[in-house]
Each structure stands twice: as C-alpha cells, then as structure tokens.
Design an enzyme around this catalytic site. Structure first.
Site, short mmCIF file in Angstrom:
data_model
loop_
_atom_site.label_atom_id
_atom_site.label_comp_id
_atom_site.label_asym_id
_atom_site.label_seq_id
_atom_site.Cartn_x
_atom_site.Cartn_y
_atom_site.Cartn_z
N GLU A 73 95.12 43.45 125.79
CA GLU A 73 95.90 43.27 127.11
C GLU A 73 95.79 44.45 127.92
O GLU A 73 95.82 44.37 129.15
CB GLU A 73 97.04 42.73 126.72
CG GLU A 73 97.28 41.48 125.96
CD GLU A 73 97.26 41.43 124.52
OE1 GLU A 73 96.74 42.16 124.23
OE2 GLU A 73 97.60 40.33 124.14
N PHE A 135 110.52 35.14 116.85
CA PHE A 135 108.92 35.77 116.66
C PHE A 135 108.57 36.20 117.94
O PHE A 135 108.59 35.30 119.02
CB PHE A 135 108.06 34.74 115.86
CG PHE A 135 106.95 34.80 115.69
CD1 PHE A 135 106.72 35.77 114.94
CD2 PHE A 135 105.78 34.10 116.44
CE1 PHE A 135 105.15 36.31 114.60
CE2 PHE A 135 104.53 34.68 116.25
CZ PHE A 135 104.07 35.52 115.33
N GLN A 136 107.94 37.32 118.07
CA GLN A 136 107.31 37.77 119.27
C GLN A 136 108.26 37.73 120.34
O GLN A 136 107.75 37.58 121.48
CB GLN A 136 105.92 37.21 119.48
CG GLN A 136 104.97 37.01 118.44
CD GLN A 136 103.62 36.54 118.89
OE1 GLN A 136 103.34 35.81 119.61
NE2 GLN A 136 102.47 37.39 118.21
N LYS A 185 109.22 29.93 127.55
CA LYS A 185 108.13 28.80 127.31
C LYS A 185 108.68 27.60 127.49
O LYS A 185 108.09 26.50 128.09
CB LYS A 185 107.67 28.91 125.73
CG LYS A 185 106.55 27.94 125.57
CD LYS A 185 105.92 28.22 124.09
CE LYS A 185 104.88 27.02 123.78
NZ LYS A 185 104.12 27.35 122.56
N MET A 522 89.48 68.18 127.66
CA MET A 522 90.35 69.11 128.46
C MET A 522 91.59 69.61 127.55
O MET A 522 91.90 70.64 127.82
CB MET A 522 91.14 67.88 129.44
CG MET A 522 92.34 68.41 130.27
SD MET A 522 91.60 69.80 131.21
CE MET A 522 91.14 68.72 132.71
C1 LIG Z 1 96.26 57.71 126.55
C2 LIG Z 1 96.24 59.14 126.36
N1 LIG Z 1 96.32 60.02 125.23
C3 LIG Z 1 96.46 61.16 125.37
C4 LIG Z 1 96.13 61.92 126.51
C5 LIG Z 1 96.02 63.42 126.50
N2 LIG Z 1 94.70 63.84 127.13
C6 LIG Z 1 94.38 64.38 128.23
S1 LIG Z 1 92.87 64.65 128.45
C7 LIG Z 1 92.49 64.46 126.88
C8 LIG Z 1 91.06 64.54 126.22
C9 LIG Z 1 90.16 63.48 126.80
O1 LIG Z 1 89.00 63.56 126.19
P1 LIG Z 1 87.60 62.62 126.62
O2 LIG Z 1 87.84 61.49 126.95
O3 LIG Z 1 86.53 62.91 125.68
O4 LIG Z 1 87.32 63.54 128.10
P2 LIG Z 1 86.75 65.13 128.16
O5 LIG Z 1 88.20 65.96 128.61
O6 LIG Z 1 86.23 65.60 127.05
O7 LIG Z 1 85.99 65.08 129.32
C10 LIG Z 1 93.54 63.80 126.06
C11 LIG Z 1 93.72 63.75 124.76
C12 LIG Z 1 95.91 60.97 127.57
N3 LIG Z 1 95.95 61.62 128.92
N4 LIG Z 1 95.93 59.81 127.52
#
Ligand SMILES: Cc1ncc(C[n+]2csc(CCOP(=O)(O)OP(=O)(O)O)c2C)c(N)n1
Ligand SMILES: [Mg+2]
Length: 616
Positions: A73, A135-136, A185, A522
């Site tokens: 979803e 449920f749910q 529902k 990042m």
């Molecule tokens: C759902 C979610 N979980 C954690 C984060 C924290 N976060 C921000 S950037 C990042 C790294 C992302 O890695 P990737 O998709 O490989 O991109 P890169 O920075 O390596 O280009 C994380 C864990 C987030 N923004 N969203």
C-alpha cells in the site's frame, strides 16, 4: 438549532445542509462510491484489497476506472502522489482497514508536507464493531488527524456523494493536501438512492484569496527602492499554476530567481536569471544572493520576494540569520504559513498566481526603471566563483571502491554527479525525474536542469526513502508520453522494490537509475562530518563479501521480468543509459558509484552562510 448528532459531526455533513441534486436509482454503497469517483473524473486508482475494502474492488471491476494493484500500500500511496504531482489532478489510493490503512500513512504524511492533492480511501470495520478491537480495526481517522488537510469517517450511506465531492475539492483547491475517506463495511454493503450534488458544500472553507491592490502597489514600491532583490519561490508556484506568470515577472523586473527543491521547474534553471535552488545543499550563489557573503563583506538580498514558500529549515538554516538584511514579502494562500517560521515585513495571504498576474499588469503599465546592474554583476561573480562542480578527489582514489572494483583505474570511476549530467544530456532535459531520499536526491536536484513545472518529483518535506520508483510509476501513468526516470539510491530503491511487479504486470515503463554506492550515503556523509567517520549501520552490502555488489538488483529485476543492467565503468555508461532510455518497458540501470563523495555545497543543519562548505 437542534444539536448535531455525533454521526453528523463525524462525517462533517448535516442532512439539512445537503443540497438538492440529481436523484439516482437505488444502488449499493460501494457502487455509489465508485460512481462518485467517476463523476469526479477519476481515471486511475492505486488500490490494494482486503476484507474491509473488497466491496469497492468488486465495484471497480464494473467501472471504467483503471485499477492499478500496487504490491504494497505504501507503493500505492506514492504512485498516487507521483500521479498527482505530474498532472495536477488528485491522486487516488485505496486500502483495506487496519494494516492496509496504516501502510498508507507515510504517503499521506508526505502529501501533507509537500501539499499534494491526494484522496486516500480506506475500508473500515462495520460500524457495530468500531471500538471493539475488531479484527483489522485501527482508528484511521484518529491516526491520520495531524497529517491530513481534512478527513471523513462515513457514518451514513447517504453522505457518500457529497463527501466525495467535498474531498476532491478540498484536496485540490487552495493549498492542496491529502484528504482521507474511511468507510465502514456495512455502509459499503447497504443500499440507497444516491443524491448526486452539483457543488461541494463545506462551511467556512474558502479559497478565494486575492491580494489587496494597495499591497501589490507596495510590493512594486519596494522593488523600485531595492538594490538587491531576489525572488525565492516554492511549490506554491507550481501548484497554483503560476510558473508562466513568474517567468514574465522575473523577465519584466530583472529580478534573479532562486527556488526551493519543491519549486524546481517553477522557473527554468537554464534561464540566466536562475540561481537554481537554495538551502542546505543549494547552490552557493543562491545562498550568497539571499544571505550575503559575510566573509567577503558582500551583502545579500535587501528585498526577498518569498512567493509560495514556507521557510523550511532545510532552506533557512539558523532562521533568524536567514536573509538578515532583507525586507521580506511573503505571499502564501495558507494564512498559517505567514509568520510561522520567519516573520515577514509584508505578509500577503493570497493566491500567488493571481498576485503575480496583477503584478505583471502593473509593471507592464509602469515598468521598473532600475536595472539592478551592480547586483547582476555581483551574482555573476558568485556564479563564476562557485559553480556546481565535482571532481575525483583523494577520498575516491583511496577508497575501497577503487581497490575492489576499479583495479586502480581512476579514469573509469563513475561519479554520481556525472551520471546525472549524462542523463540530462541524453534526455535533452525533457524527462520527468523522481528520486529516493539521500545524496542521490540532492545530486538529482543539482545536476539535472529543470525547465518546466511538475518535472522534479521528490519527497522534500517528509524525506521518505522508497518514494522514487512508485512515484515514477504514478507519473508515467499520468504522462505516458514522457520519459519518466527515478534517480534512486540503493537503500531507497530497496524500500519499495516490490513495485517492479506492478510496473511489469501493468506495463508502466518507468525507469530506475540506481546510483548504487552500497551505503546509506547521506548518513555516511554526516558520519564523516560529525562522527569522525564511525559507521553506525550505514553499510548495505555483505560485510563478508565486500567485493560482491549486494543485493544483486539485476537478478532481482529479472525475477520480476523487468530488464536490468549493471554498469561499473565509465566507458560503458553512455550506451547502457541509451538502452535504458530506448526501452519501452520498465527498466533498472544499476550504476555502481563510490561511497566517498559528499554532497556540496553543505550548510550544516541550524548553521549559517558562514559555515557553508563548497567545492573550491
Ligand atoms: C524511510 C526513511 N528511513 C530513513 C531515512 C533516513 N535517511 C535519509 S537519507 C538516508 C540514506 C539513503 O541511502 P540511499 O537511498 O542509498 O541514498 P544515498 O544517500 O546513498 O544516495 C537515510 C537512511 C529516511 N529519509 N527515510
Ligand atoms: Mg546509497
């Protein structure tokens, strides 16, 4: 006046208020909902069934609406968002009660943060079971309250037509946003003769906000007095359809334009007046233009025209230091944004398109005499001093990537920035780009030049990893004739990789260009800057076999019958990218990049322009 019943309060509709409309034949509740969607012009719905929503799916099988079955979803909610962002119509997603509904929450939060028109429909347990821990059962109305523009829990079958009409109006008008409709529902299974309303009916909701003539004149007066004006424009320009008016206004006045990430494409980045986007990873010259360059005693904007923006902390850094020397004019249709993060000297609650159109009329009849020549010269110097640029640096040369994969040949390293520039070249800058969240997202913003609104679709406010590929699919459904490419990170792509199944089965030719650095890049960058490079669970590869790219996206894509290719060396990238672009199918191009790159410029969180690091 008699007190409203609890029922009427929950649904927001009181029967006495329900306007007269066209009376239809006796129908089942689920059929009424689907016909109401048809009447709103819905052509696509991203919907995943379950016990509490299968009635709707039964009705959808009899409808001309195309139902796209996501494989999670969350994928469906991001697809609906990508659809909405690409074409401006409301995106519609649907899920069953409980876990189906909670899986939509990230998409709803994202739509709320980025002001995206989204209508999320959920099945709910039968009314008699609400509050019994059925449920749910989850209180979806309650769970989503802080992240919706509005919500409805349907408590009377007769309300469905008016609620759907209202929901679409609220989602798409004024400052757009998500609206949820939760439908028990028993109501789906009940029968009535629907009354189809002609108009939305929402007490106290008005989107007719026009700036006062005097205020617009005052803005012109401020421009005439200014020496260093800057237009700071955001997603509001795009959602209000004001991009053309903005272009005219900037050209008529000669005022340089910086956008937020949400505003990318609101003003062509290829235009000489463009400063690209500003903020934490914005261009150095946009940040200097707004904040000045205190190290060199060069002042920044003395007038900031903040149009359809919200002074997000990723834009402002330390907010009281943001545009410290400038008079701030803030136009926004949402009164709650005014003075929220940054006090404005001249706050204007108005539809920015209408305001810009009238400002254009004013400068047409009485042109601005000033040419801001000295200011343009200063900006040209800043652009020359710190263009967006990258190079192979020491960290790359020393990296494990060089040893494990390049055999020491640095000429074959693919820097992520280069891959994006190449994509820009090969798509003539015409593709719709989506992203995940991370370094690749920032580079996608920096190294692709956005020329038109609704071209760059990224989870900006929420920063939700996993957004890129499903959003690209939604955009491709909305704009089948456009090339739609998700520039993704390996971490982000994995979060909704199951949507490759949807793409293949539904024949949605969205492409994924993974900038695969085997890391949560990042977070690695922040570890390098602020935690002495100590790795806190940011490596995504297999620690026992670091020479293998892990996971193997090529094998994974093949399992979904989606063509895929991996590129390790620079010499192979151009042809591989062409093959991806030429394909009429969904496609995964896994581009292996070093993890050592940092996104620059960088103004650390909460800091000021003085702390900006940029590529010298
Ligand atoms: C759902 C979610 N979980 C954690 C984060 C924290 N976060 C921000 S950037 C990042 C790294 C992302 O890695 P990737 O998709 O490989 O991109 P890169 O920075 O390596 O280009 C994380 C864990 C987030 N923004 N969203
Ligand atoms: Mg990564």
């Amino acid at each position: 006046m008699p007190p409203k019943s609890a029922t009427a309060i929950a649904s927001g509709i009181s029967h006495g208020e329900q306007q007269r409309g066209e009376l239809g034949p006796r129908m089942k509740g689920s059929d009424i909902l689907v016909q109401a969607l048809e009447r709103e012009g819905v052509e696509h719905i991203f919907a995943y069934p379950g016990g509490a929503s299968m009635e709707f799916h039964q009705s959808l099988t009899r409808s001309k609406i195309r139902t796209i079955l996501p494989r999670h979803e969350q994928g469906g909610s991001f697809q609906a968002e990508g659809y909405a962002r690409a074409c401006g119509k409301a995106g519609v997603c649907m899920a069953t009660s409980g876990p189906g509904a909670t899986n939509l929450i990230t998409g709803i939060a994202d739509a709320y943060m980025d002001s995206i028109p989204l209508v999320a429909i959920t099945g709910q347990v039968p009314q008699a079971m609400i509050g019994k821990g059925a449920f749910q059962e989850t209180d979806f109305f309650g769970l989503t309250l802080p992240i919706v523009k509005h919500s409805y829990l349907v408590t009377d079958i007769n309300d469905i037509p008016q609620i759907v009409k209202n929901a679409f109006h609220i989602a798409t008008s004024g400052r757009p946003g998500p609206v949820i409709i939760d439908i028990p529902k028993n109501i789906q299974q009940d029968y009535t003769q629907p009354v189809w309303p002609k108009e939305p009916n929402i007490r106290g909701y008005s989107t007719d906000k026009r700036a006062d003539e005097l205020v617009l004149n005052e803005i012109i007066g401020l421009i005439e007095k200014a020496e260093r004006p800057v237009l700071y424009c955001g997603g509001g320009i795009i959602s209000s359809g004001a991009a053309e008016e903005l272009r005219k206004f900037a050209h008529a006045t000669g005022i340089p334009v910086t956008t937020t990430i949400m505003g990318c494409g609101a003003f062509p980045e290829t235009d000489p007046l463009s400063l690209k986007w500003l903020g934490m990873h914005g261009s150095a010259y946009a940040n200097w233009a707004v904040n000045g360059d205190p190290k060199n005693n060069a002042p920044g904007a003395d007038l900031l025209l903040a149009f359809g923006v919200r002074f997000d902390d990723r834009v402002t850094g330390k907010v009281d230091k943001f545009c410290e020397q400038g008079t701030i004019v803030h136009i926004d249709i949402d009164a709650s944004e005014i003075n929220k993060n940054k006090p404005a000297h001249l706050p204007v609650i108005a539809d920015v398109k209408d305001a810009l159109r009238r400002l254009n009329d004013m400068v047409k009849s009485r042109p601005i005499a000033k040419k801001f020549t000295a200011w343009h010269k200063q900006i040209a110097e800043w652009k020359a001093k710190a263009p967006l640029r990258y190079r192979i640096n020491e960290e790359v040369l020393k990296s494990q990537h060089m040893k494990d994969f390049m055999g020491g040949d640095s000429s074959q390293v693919i820097l992520p920035q280069y891959a994006i520039e190449l994509l820009y070249e090969l798509t003539n800058g015409e593709a719709i780009i989506t992203t995940g969240v991370g370094q690749h997202q920032m580079w996608a913003g920096q190294y692709y030049q956005y020329k038109f609104p609704r071209q760059f679709l990224t989870s900006a406010g929420l920063g939700a990893m996993g957004y890129g590929y499903p959003a690209a699919m939604g955009a491709k459904v909305a704009c089948p004739d456009k090339q739609v490419i998700d520039i993704d990170g390996d971490g982000s792509f994995l979060m909704n990789v199951q949507e490759l199944a949807t793409a293949h089965i539904e024949k949605i030719a969205a492409k994924a260009l993974i900038l695969n650095n085997q890391h949560l890049g990042m977070v690695v960058q922040w570890e390098d800057r602020f935690y002495a490079g100590n790795r806190g669970h940011t490596y995504l590869g297999d620690p026992e076999n670091m020479k293998q790219i892990y996971p193997d996206y090529i094998t994974m894509a093949k399992a979904f019958n989606v063509p895929a290719e991996r590129v390790m060396f620079k010499k192979d990238l151009r042809d591989a990218m062409k093959r991806m672009l030429d394909s009429d199918q969904p496609y995964v191009l896994d581009v292996i990049t070093p993890y050592t790159e940092h996104v620059l410029p960088f103004i650390p969180a909460g800091k000021t322009i003085r702390e900006m690091i940029y590529q010298e």
